[in-house]
Scaffold this motif. Structure first.
Motif, PDB file in Angstrom:
ATOM      1  N   VAL A   1       0.718  -4.225 -10.024  1.00 11.72           N
ATOM      2  CA  VAL A   1       0.903  -4.456  -9.418  1.00 11.72           C
ATOM      3  C   VAL A   1       1.278  -4.054  -8.130  1.00 11.72           C
ATOM      4  N   PRO A   2       1.280  -3.880  -7.254  1.00  9.38           N
ATOM      5  CA  PRO A   2       1.984  -2.926  -6.213  1.00  9.38           C
ATOM      6  C   PRO A   2       3.353  -4.260  -5.446  1.00  9.38           C
ATOM      7  N   LEU A   3       3.352  -5.040  -5.366  1.00  7.04           N
ATOM      8  CA  LEU A   3       3.524  -6.183  -4.190  1.00  7.04           C
ATOM      9  C   LEU A   3       4.662  -6.773  -5.211  1.00  7.04           C
TER      10      LEU A   3
ATOM     11  N   GLY B   1       0.711  -1.280   0.217  1.00  6.45           N
ATOM     12  CA  GLY B   1      -0.157   0.217  -0.016  1.00  6.45           C
ATOM     13  C   GLY B   1       0.352   1.095  -0.161  1.00  6.45           C
ATOM     14  N   THR B   2       2.342   1.325   0.130  1.00  8.02           N
ATOM     15  CA  THR B   2       2.802   2.313  -0.115  1.00  8.02           C
ATOM     16  C   THR B   2       2.971   3.373  -1.207  1.00  8.02           C
ATOM     17  N   GLY B   3       2.073   2.152  -1.976  1.00 11.91           N
ATOM     18  CA  GLY B   3       1.438   4.100  -3.787  1.00 11.91           C
ATOM     19  C   GLY B   3       2.842   3.596  -4.894  1.00 11.91           C
ATOM     20  N   GLU B   4       3.879   2.245  -4.686  1.00 14.26           N
ATOM     21  CA  GLU B   4       4.906   2.023  -6.100  1.00 14.26           C
ATOM     22  C   GLU B   4       5.259   0.846  -5.561  1.00 14.26           C
ATOM     23  N   ARG B   5       5.712   0.129  -6.506  1.00 19.00           N
ATOM     24  CA  ARG B   5       6.018  -1.243  -6.728  1.00 19.00           C
ATOM     25  C   ARG B   5       7.122  -1.568  -5.743  1.00 19.00           C
ATOM     26  N   ARG B   6       7.341  -2.133  -4.815  1.00 21.06           N
ATOM     27  CA  ARG B   6       7.724  -2.684  -3.688  1.00 21.06           C
ATOM     28  C   ARG B   6       7.730  -4.303  -4.168  1.00 21.06           C
ATOM     29  N   LEU B   7       9.409  -4.698  -3.301  1.00 19.68           N
ATOM     30  CA  LEU B   7       9.795  -6.203  -3.297  1.00 19.68           C
ATOM     31  C   LEU B   7       9.667  -6.858  -2.343  1.00 19.68           C
ATOM     32  N   LEU B   8       9.316  -7.754  -2.023  1.00 16.64           N
ATOM     33  CA  LEU B   8       9.527  -8.751  -1.054  1.00 16.64           C
ATOM     34  C   LEU B   8      10.511 -10.038  -1.239  1.00 16.64           C
ATOM     35  N   GLY B   9      11.859 -10.453  -0.444  1.00 25.03           N
ATOM     36  CA  GLY B   9      11.973 -11.420  -0.354  1.00 25.03           C
ATOM     37  C   GLY B   9      11.877 -11.810   0.543  1.00 25.03           C
ATOM     38  N   ILE B  10      11.451 -12.922   0.340  1.00 24.71           N
ATOM     39  CA  ILE B  10      11.412 -14.755   1.103  1.00 24.71           C
ATOM     40  C   ILE B  10      13.064 -15.764   0.976  1.00 24.71           C
ATOM     41  N   THR B  11      13.446 -15.615   1.901  1.00 27.48           N
ATOM     42  CA  THR B  11      14.698 -16.753   1.947  1.00 27.48           C
ATOM     43  C   THR B  11      15.155 -17.517   2.906  1.00 27.48           C
ATOM     44  N   GLY B  12      15.937 -18.635   3.348  1.00 28.22           N
ATOM     45  CA  GLY B  12      16.092 -19.666   4.111  1.00 28.22           C
ATOM     46  C   GLY B  12      16.298 -20.844   3.089  1.00 28.22           C
ATOM     47  N   PRO B  13      16.689 -21.703   4.660  1.00 30.01           N
ATOM     48  CA  PRO B  13      17.739 -22.882   3.299  1.00 30.01           C
ATOM     49  C   PRO B  13      16.416 -23.781   2.636  1.00 30.01           C
ATOM     50  N   PRO B  14      17.225 -25.102   2.074  1.00 26.55           N
ATOM     51  CA  PRO B  14      15.942 -25.789   1.757  1.00 26.55           C
ATOM     52  C   PRO B  14      15.179 -26.173   2.700  1.00 26.55           C
ATOM     53  N   GLY B  15      14.052 -26.384   2.036  1.00 27.96           N
ATOM     54  CA  GLY B  15      12.871 -26.798   2.445  1.00 27.96           C
ATOM     55  C   GLY B  15      12.065 -25.871   3.853  1.00 27.96           C
TER      56      GLY B  15
ATOM     57  N   LEU C   1      15.936  -5.248  -3.113  1.00 25.71           N
ATOM     58  CA  LEU C   1      14.249  -6.142  -2.852  1.00 25.71           C
ATOM     59  C   LEU C   1      13.877  -5.118  -1.311  1.00 25.71           C
ATOM     60  N   ASP C   2      12.658  -4.591  -0.448  1.00 22.49           N
ATOM     61  CA  ASP C   2      12.680  -3.535  -0.079  1.00 22.49           C
ATOM     62  C   ASP C   2      12.911  -4.124   1.853  1.00 22.49           C
ATOM     63  N   GLU C   3      11.835  -5.218   1.718  1.00 18.12           N
ATOM     64  CA  GLU C   3      12.545  -6.201   2.009  1.00 18.12           C
ATOM     65  C   GLU C   3      12.664  -7.444   2.370  1.00 18.12           C
ATOM     66  N   VAL C   4      13.077  -7.718   3.374  1.00 18.73           N
ATOM     67  CA  VAL C   4      13.666  -9.913   3.213  1.00 18.73           C
ATOM     68  C   VAL C   4      13.416 -10.518   4.579  1.00 18.73           C
ATOM     69  N   TRP C   5      12.577 -11.821   4.264  1.00 21.06           N
ATOM     70  CA  TRP C   5      12.022 -11.983   5.076  1.00 21.06           C
ATOM     71  C   TRP C   5      12.837 -13.808   5.348  1.00 21.06           C
ATOM     72  N   PHE C   6      13.521 -14.380   6.701  1.00 17.91           N
ATOM     73  CA  PHE C   6      14.524 -15.351   6.408  1.00 17.91           C
ATOM     74  C   PHE C   6      13.684 -17.011   7.773  1.00 17.91           C
ATOM     75  N   LEU C   7      13.017 -17.942   6.728  1.00 14.59           N
ATOM     76  CA  LEU C   7      12.408 -18.776   7.490  1.00 14.59           C
ATOM     77  C   LEU C   7      14.067 -19.615   8.138  1.00 14.59           C
ATOM     78  N   ALA C   8      14.054 -19.610   9.350  1.00 11.50           N
ATOM     79  CA  ALA C   8      15.130 -20.506  10.175  1.00 11.50           C
ATOM     80  C   ALA C   8      13.618 -21.481  11.120  1.00 11.50           C
ATOM     81  N   PRO C   9      13.471 -22.054  10.208  1.00 11.61           N
ATOM     82  CA  PRO C   9      12.636 -23.105  11.824  1.00 11.61           C
ATOM     83  C   PRO C   9      13.604 -24.704  12.364  1.00 11.61           C
ATOM     84  N   ASP C  10      12.992 -24.962  12.523  1.00 16.12           N
ATOM     85  CA  ASP C  10      13.857 -26.203  13.906  1.00 16.12           C
ATOM     86  C   ASP C  10      14.812 -27.064  12.629  1.00 16.12           C
ATOM     87  N   PRO C  11      16.161 -27.130  12.788  1.00 12.30           N
ATOM     88  CA  PRO C  11      16.699 -27.583  11.362  1.00 12.30           C
ATOM     89  C   PRO C  11      16.115 -29.369  11.364  1.00 12.30           C
ATOM     90  N   ALA C  12      16.278 -29.937  12.708  1.00 12.36           N
ATOM     91  CA  ALA C  12      15.551 -31.318  12.423  1.00 12.36           C
ATOM     92  C   ALA C  12      14.090 -31.649  11.937  1.00 12.36           C
TER      93      ALA C  12
END
Length: 203
Positions: free
Chosen positions: A121-123, A16-30, A141-152
């Motif tokens: 499309v704004p996002l 909703g910022t009024g211009e195209r934004r890019l959100l990254g989601i990263t983390g290890p495989p799985g 990228l405007d933001e990056v979220w890192f997924l770090a679940p329990d390794p096992a």
């Protein structure tokens, strides 16, 4: 974060910022990157967001065999890094519809121009292993979220995914504990540069 609703609200605010934004989601495989990206895109709807993945830039299996990297598929050198960077730049600057490839796990290859990103499309949500490993990506990228679940738990989910797509249980465990693990160690090195670090309980 207290749950998916908070993540959804944060993504909606970016949209909703009024211009195209890019959100990254990263983390290890799985770690659940594509699952979270798809869940956010589904809830926000196509008027607000489109999800595109780095996996669309896997080098084709025939090319990986030619250069001797088929057994390292998923490593940084098995992607068209320059092509992915070009996509991110186009998403920021082009006035028309931008087309992105999609990775089809059923055939273990990419399909060109399978995802349309209309100009209104704004996002754009983009997910992949190496968003914080390749230094050229983060500034796009405007933001990056890192997924770090329990390794096992992540390892169990990763093995189950490999089995679901045709590997034997033995081969799936071997791949997850060798090739995937080496890639995970590269990815984990970038987590301190993320805007959010999340485990599965956060969404």
């Amino acid at each position: 974060m207290s749950g998916f609703a908070d993540l959804l609200a944060r993504a909606r605010q970016l949209a909703g910022t009024g211009e195209r934004r890019l959100l990254g989601i990263t983390g290890p495989p799985g770690a659940g990157k594509s699952r979270l990206a798809e869940a956010l895109a589904d809830r926000l709807g196509p008027a607000l967001t489109v999800a595109v993945g780095l996996d669309g830039y896997h080098l084709a299996d025939c090319e990986l065999r030619r250069i001797g990297l088929r057994e390292r598929k998923g490593a940084p050198e098995t992607f068209d890094r320059a092509g992915y960077l070009a996509l991110l730049r186009r998403l920021r600057t082009e006035a028309g519809t931008v087309y992105a490839p999609a990775f089809d796990r059923g055939i273990e290859d990419s399909i060109a121009a399978a995802i349309a990103v209309p100009p209104e499309v704004p996002l754009v949500i983009t997910e992949g292993n190496y968003l914080l490993f390749w230094p050229e990506v983060r500034p796009l990228l405007d933001e990056v979220w890192f997924l770090a679940p329990d390794p096992a738990a992540r390892l169990r989910a990763l093995v189950a995914r490999h089995v679901a797509y045709g590997k034997s249980a033995t081969d799936a465990r071997h791949w997850a504990q060798t090739s995937d693990q080496r890639n995970s160690e590269l990815v984990d090195a970038g987590r301190d540069r993320a805007d959010l670090v999340l485990d599965w309980g956060d969404w």
